[in-house]
Design a protein around this motif. Structure first.
Motif, PDB file in Angstrom:
ATOM      1  N   CYS A  20      40.128  47.565  48.559  1.00 51.04           N
ATOM      2  CA  CYS A  20      40.677  48.474  47.547  1.00 51.04           C
ATOM      3  C   CYS A  20      41.758  47.790  46.704  1.00 51.04           C
ATOM      4  CB  CYS A  20      41.186  49.773  48.182  1.00 51.04           C
ATOM      5  SG  CYS A  20      42.783  49.639  49.019  1.00 51.04           S
ATOM      6  N   GLN A  21      42.487  46.868  47.327  1.00 50.61           N
ATOM      7  CA  GLN A  21      43.463  46.115  46.528  1.00 50.61           C
ATOM      8  C   GLN A  21      42.746  45.311  45.446  1.00 50.61           C
ATOM      9  OE1 GLN A  21      46.852  44.160  48.729  1.00 50.61           O
ATOM     10  NE2 GLN A  21      45.649  44.792  50.515  1.00 50.61           N
ATOM     11  N   PHE A  22      41.674  44.647  45.849  1.00 47.79           N
ATOM     12  CA  PHE A  22      40.906  43.883  44.865  1.00 47.79           C
ATOM     13  C   PHE A  22      40.311  44.786  43.796  1.00 47.79           C
ATOM     14  CE2 PHE A  22      40.614  40.117  47.769  1.00 47.79           C
ATOM     15  CZ  PHE A  22      41.073  39.192  46.849  1.00 47.79           C
ATOM     16  N   GLU A  23      39.882  45.961  44.236  1.00 46.36           N
ATOM     17  CA  GLU A  23      39.289  46.880  43.271  1.00 46.36           C
ATOM     18  C   GLU A  23      40.292  47.217  42.164  1.00 46.36           C
ATOM     19  OE1 GLU A  23      38.784  50.875  44.323  1.00 46.36           O
ATOM     20  OE2 GLU A  23      36.823  51.079  43.345  1.00 46.36           O
ATOM     21  N   ALA A  24      41.488  47.605  42.597  1.00 41.53           N
ATOM     22  CA  ALA A  24      42.518  47.948  41.602  1.00 41.53           C
ATOM     23  C   ALA A  24      42.908  46.718  40.787  1.00 41.53           C
ATOM     24  CB  ALA A  24      43.739  48.528  42.313  1.00 41.53           C
ATOM     25  N   TYR A  25      43.013  45.613  41.495  1.00 40.61           N
ATOM     26  CA  TYR A  25      43.461  44.358  40.880  1.00 40.61           C
ATOM     27  C   TYR A  25      42.526  43.928  39.753  1.00 40.61           C
ATOM     28  CZ  TYR A  25      44.973  39.351  41.125  1.00 40.61           C
ATOM     29  OH  TYR A  25      45.450  38.098  40.872  1.00 40.61           O
ATOM     30  N   ASP A  85      33.418  47.836  50.211  1.00 39.75           N
ATOM     31  CA  ASP A  85      33.264  46.383  50.324  1.00 39.75           C
ATOM     32  C   ASP A  85      32.134  45.898  49.414  1.00 39.75           C
ATOM     33  OD1 ASP A  85      35.105  45.319  52.555  1.00 39.75           O
ATOM     34  OD2 ASP A  85      34.203  47.068  53.511  1.00 39.75           O
ATOM     35  N   ARG A  86      31.011  46.621  49.468  1.00 43.56           N
ATOM     36  CA  ARG A  86      29.859  46.245  48.639  1.00 43.56           C
ATOM     37  C   ARG A  86      30.207  46.288  47.156  1.00 43.56           C
ATOM     38  NH1 ARG A  86      28.200  45.638  53.176  1.00 43.56           N
ATOM     39  NH2 ARG A  86      29.490  43.835  52.742  1.00 43.56           N
ATOM     40  N   LEU A  87      30.871  47.365  46.798  1.00 44.83           N
ATOM     41  CA  LEU A  87      31.241  47.568  45.392  1.00 44.83           C
ATOM     42  C   LEU A  87      32.149  46.443  44.883  1.00 44.83           C
ATOM     43  CD1 LEU A  87      32.209  51.037  44.033  1.00 44.83           C
ATOM     44  CD2 LEU A  87      33.649  49.085  43.453  1.00 44.83           C
ATOM     45  N   VAL A  88      33.099  46.073  45.693  1.00 53.71           N
ATOM     46  CA  VAL A  88      34.038  45.026  45.264  1.00 53.71           C
ATOM     47  C   VAL A  88      33.337  43.666  45.257  1.00 53.71           C
ATOM     48  CG1 VAL A  88      36.233  43.890  45.747  1.00 53.71           C
ATOM     49  CG2 VAL A  88      36.021  46.368  46.039  1.00 53.71           C
ATOM     50  N   THR A  93      40.351  45.807  38.142  1.00 58.45           N
ATOM     51  CA  THR A  93      39.927  46.856  37.216  1.00 58.45           C
ATOM     52  C   THR A  93      40.777  46.844  35.939  1.00 58.45           C
ATOM     53  OG1 THR A  93      39.074  48.256  38.978  1.00 58.45           O
ATOM     54  CG2 THR A  93      39.717  49.366  36.935  1.00 58.45           C
ATOM     55  N   ASP A  94      40.109  47.012  34.823  1.00 55.24           N
ATOM     56  CA  ASP A  94      40.803  47.100  33.521  1.00 55.24           C
ATOM     57  C   ASP A  94      41.731  45.911  33.256  1.00 55.24           C
ATOM     58  OD1 ASP A  94      39.531  49.501  33.126  1.00 55.24           O
ATOM     59  OD2 ASP A  94      41.214  50.698  33.867  1.00 55.24           O
ATOM     60  N   GLY A  95      41.365  44.777  33.821  1.00 50.24           N
ATOM     61  CA  GLY A  95      42.129  43.562  33.529  1.00 50.24           C
ATOM     62  C   GLY A  95      43.548  43.549  34.060  1.00 50.24           C
ATOM     63  N   LEU A  96      43.829  44.403  35.071  1.00 50.88           N
ATOM     64  CA  LEU A  96      45.195  44.433  35.605  1.00 50.88           C
ATOM     65  C   LEU A  96      45.650  43.045  36.043  1.00 50.88           C
ATOM     66  CD1 LEU A  96      47.739  45.950  36.609  1.00 50.88           C
ATOM     67  CD2 LEU A  96      46.548  46.301  38.792  1.00 50.88           C
TER      68      LEU A  96
END
Lengths: 349, 349, 349, 349
Positions: free
Chosen positions: A243-248, A36-39, A250-253
């Motif tokens: 985690c969805q936001f993290e992937a979302y 959560d913190r990371l995102v 990342t790398d401009g996905l």
């Protein structure tokens, strides 16, 4: 040929796999995990400033809690007459603000007209208790009818917001589509123009359930942790939203997915322009295309398997349709395939 | 050695994979897909009658909307003094019912004492507007302190509910754990005893986010579609909740997971019984174990990596702790491994 | 020359003296006295059927609690665009219904146009949760702009209400003025036409504070005792409201007072018709006269001591005013003296 | 022999006559008249500082709007377990705060025990969203059981309020009785001790309907005009409330009336002390006397025409009553006559 809405799509494979990866192990619940913190940090980076971020489950929740955060007794929020907030949320914004009102503002092309906005706000003289008091302005970017506010248009509204000391909220259910279409950064399209709060939607653009409520000035969100919990929007296993936001992000996905959806809309639009059986209702700005066909053609499209909604013409365009015509809304998404578009255009004829 | 809560776990592999599978393709949103219908039918089968089912995002939402469905002006819901509803939901039940009150009822072992319940209800004479009016009774099964209502105990409360014409709600955040522990069917533990509404939780038992609000008599839920939407709990991509339930309820997975959690709790309990540094606070009925250790031992356990919460003694047991003692809550889940339990017991000494 | 509003007046001497008489002695509080019963019986007689009556303190309370009694989640009440409910109550109706919405309906002369009403209601397809659900229709008699619904007009709206299964509420803040103007009985102007609930106002017509919420079918008011108490509208010394109604309704005082107010409005209207500096905006039906003068004349009238409000033209008459013109609202009451009217007309010139 | 409650009385002749005088003429409505200003000034003088005053119709409204003014999401107000707020207002405080909770605090003699207060507040760790957050403390002076907080007792609670940064509200439904009993000035009994808001009741002490909500620091009431209007508590003919307060506060009438009521209570108390059939439950501080008789005597008193309520023993005195005994509440008022008291004592025997 599914153009019903962008939420008919599922989840993008990268996000779906990220969810699978996250399923193991243990994690602190209720938004307190490292992820959560990371995102949250990712959002700071994204907006180039320290923001306050709150994950919630639905866009309606994000919009409603945004208003709850700036709620006033007898409060009135000004939004476009066709905003999702006022048309499609079953009174949730009023419910979460204990009856604060949404005032519809007119404007062409799905966008608030600043002159109408001023006129509406001026109907509430300061301190005149009988009519209530202004509490916020909300704009939708991209709009409900797939158009886009230009930066100057947002700045004009933000200017009014500032003069009237009202917070400016942006319903960003299709924020990524707008960003890509306008080629702007998140900061450029929000706080640099005067936007205070954004409902940052990701569900329509490749997540299965990921909405973030972002406050540009964290002090505006002081009570939001309690507002969110009381609203039953604090998920226990928040890491699955995070985690969805993290992937979302990342790398401009997210931008890539939005770009694809917009591209598909552009293809649709080009096909419609070339069609002899349809005409565009107005130019598409993002991933929604509105076109006009006669009723028989609409019926035929359905029979051939196309999925779309027949839409009511905007208040600002009462003369839009001929007698036998209907307005179709076609929405593309990250999951729309080029051949579906081509097939639709072919059938359209 | 994570015994913090069952929501520290992630999602069970079967459910996680089912989510992945579901991610492709398109589907009607907002609860109208075939999968939604199919899973609703599964609930009918499960409860051996036609029920009305509503998927929501959090247990707090399920509990709050259950009460919203039976709301009355000046209404009062009777629940155990230590119920999640009253202790851990930040006033959400009151918020969603516009201020209906929760009245705490005393009782040993985390369970409402019928005599206290009658006494509390009788404080509200029919038609006496000053005090408000009873509107519901809510029990938690398994309880907040890991104990279980016996069927006769539920029947006694249901009998009062019927006499007073009050709907009986069950907070079933850990319903599966209770079912397995009591070796009863869902019907036997709910409507056959007189339960009208259940918050059917699956998140704590292997899903990442799956809660269902189930009405045994669908006519009680007439307005629930609007209540849910207005509460911002109607997810657009509901299929991702539906598919979790589908996997969860297929081939008895949910009972298997609950059985494992309960087994792990039993192992913990046995270890504690044998320990010279700890004693059980009360027998565990499901997947929560409460034990008493001295402060130094609690500190030592933490240092060695055990995660748990220090709990307040129940109101009914003010004399539970010796001067230097603390009460630990240890929760197991589908994801708890036997070696974690063994390791904990070993460290406990 | 006070034509600001009918609530600028005080209390009629008969009512004022009745209040004085009532001041001695003791009485059961909270609406349970013999006098309360007696006055409730008077309402039964008045409406020629058994009704449920609730005294409250303000017209806003009566209107808001009427809607609270028929409240639905995501509910929408249809009222005229210029209704008091929607324009002048600071969101109280929304507040007391936890966010149920007021939908403005257009119509000439301050009256709901049945065709617009049907169109608005039809925007809410049954069971379509996104838009919410219709819950009531509210009309104002006499209207906010001093006009009157004819019985056929009310019947047409009631017919729609019945078809759509919606309760029909009448805001009767100036009900007596309407009755007198139309020469109808209370029954003839309400339930015989299909009105289900009336906010029966007496404050504007000679009481200092007396409003009654009347349900034609008592079963609709089942929860009203609790709704009223929870709304802080159950006065302890209710006999002081009851006694005002007693005097008000005895020997036709209320109709006499309304007749006087209407007569004074007619005199005003006649004077305006004869004036070379003013013209009627529309014919007065009850005790409100709207006339158009140029700004200098309005200023001059003020300087000479006339009190009135400058009004916004109705939405349905945007072309009402010439460039230098303003619209004046002139309200008469039981306390308006003929010589004030004559003086005003004289100054008006 | 009416000792049912002080609201069984009507209005004092001076106040009743003042109402009659006020009935003629015209006046600006909605709290904007000169009289409103004048009476507001009277409150400034009374409290020896600039305060913000709002007239409302009921004590429940005053209490509820006080809390609405300091409302927080998930908020919790601490009050005595037997406070009117929590026991007798049908959930109005919760309703007007959209579900903020009232937390009962124990304490002897109807007064909050500071140790219990601290313990209750400490159950809400700062920032811990699950339990909600403290938002106010409310005390009642004189208390519901007729006792009085000493100034040191209020100071102790105010000290806690200050430490915890919580506003301190006083329910002063019987404030005048307390002032007279303690021989203090309004300032001395409120803000000089740390009270921030008072529900200043006059209805029970000689008015027919006059309640004022007074904020010692006007900035706390910034939104109150809107809160009051939205709560349907802004009367149009406010001058009728203002004039009651004017008469009430002139030449010390209010204190005289309260003194009389207290004197009558003292006489009752003395008679009970001397009775062989009754004993005092606890010493009366203001105008409420609680005594214990056996059931036969209670029945006999009723048959002889005495009116009173049989009361539940306080939680803090579960052992108060012998097996055949009941607790009587006897309330005196400005209208209580000495011979009624004497007659009661005589019958009591």
């Amino acid at each position: 040929m599914i153009f019903g809405s962008d939420n008919w799509a599922g989840a993008h494979p990268v996000i779906a796999r990220r969810l699978l990866e996250e399923s193991g192990g243990f994690s602190v619940p209720y938004g307190a995990s490292e992820l959560d913190r990371l995102v949250e940090q990712k959002f700071n980076d994204l907006f180039e400033r320290e923001v306050a971020v709150f994950f919630v489950g639905t866009g309606t929740a994000a919009n409603s809690l945004a208003l709850a955060a700036v709620n006033r007794p007898g409060g009135v929020t000004f939004c476009h007459r066709e905003a999702h907030l006022i048309e499609d949320e079953c009174g949730a914004p009023e419910f979460f603000t204990h009856g604060a009102r949404l005032a519809p503002v007119d404007g062409e092309n799905g966008k608030i007209d600043p002159r109408h906005l001023i006129a509406e706000i001026n109907r509430f003289p300061p301190g005149f208790v009988h009519s209530g008091q202004p509490m916020a302005i909300s704009i939708t970017q991209a709009t409900e009818i797939g158009t886009l506010y230009g930066t100057d248009e947002i700045a004009a509204i933000a200017n009014i917001a500032q003069q009237k000391q009202l917070p400016l909220h942006m319903d960003g259910a299709r924020f990524a589509n707008a960003l890509v279409a306008l080629n702007l950064s998140p900061a450029e399209l929000t706080w640099k123009l005067g936007v205070d709060i954004i409902s940052f939607g990701a569900t329509k653009n490749g997540c299965w359930c990921a909405e973030a409520l972002v406050f540009m000035r964290p002090e505006m969100a002081r009570d939001l942790p309690f507002i969110r919990k009381r609203a039953a929007q604090l998920f226990s296993k928040t890491r699955f939203i995070a985690c969805q936001f993290e992937a979302y992000l990342t790398d401009g996905l997210w931008l890539e997915l939005a770009r694809h959806a917009n591209d598909m809309a552009r293809c649709l639009q080009n096909g419609i322009r070339a069609s002899k059986h349809a005409r565009l209702a107005w130019p598409a700005g993002a991933n929604e295309v509105f076109c006009i066909v006669d009723k028989e053609r609409a019926e035929y499209l359905k029979q051939r398997g196309a999925i779309f909604y027949v839409w009511n013409p905007p208040h600002s365009k009462p003369e839009l349709l001929g007698e036998n015509e209907v307005l179709l809304r076609l929405v593309t998404s990250f999951a729309t395939r080029r051949r579906q578009v081509d097939q639709f255009i072919e059938i359209l004829g």
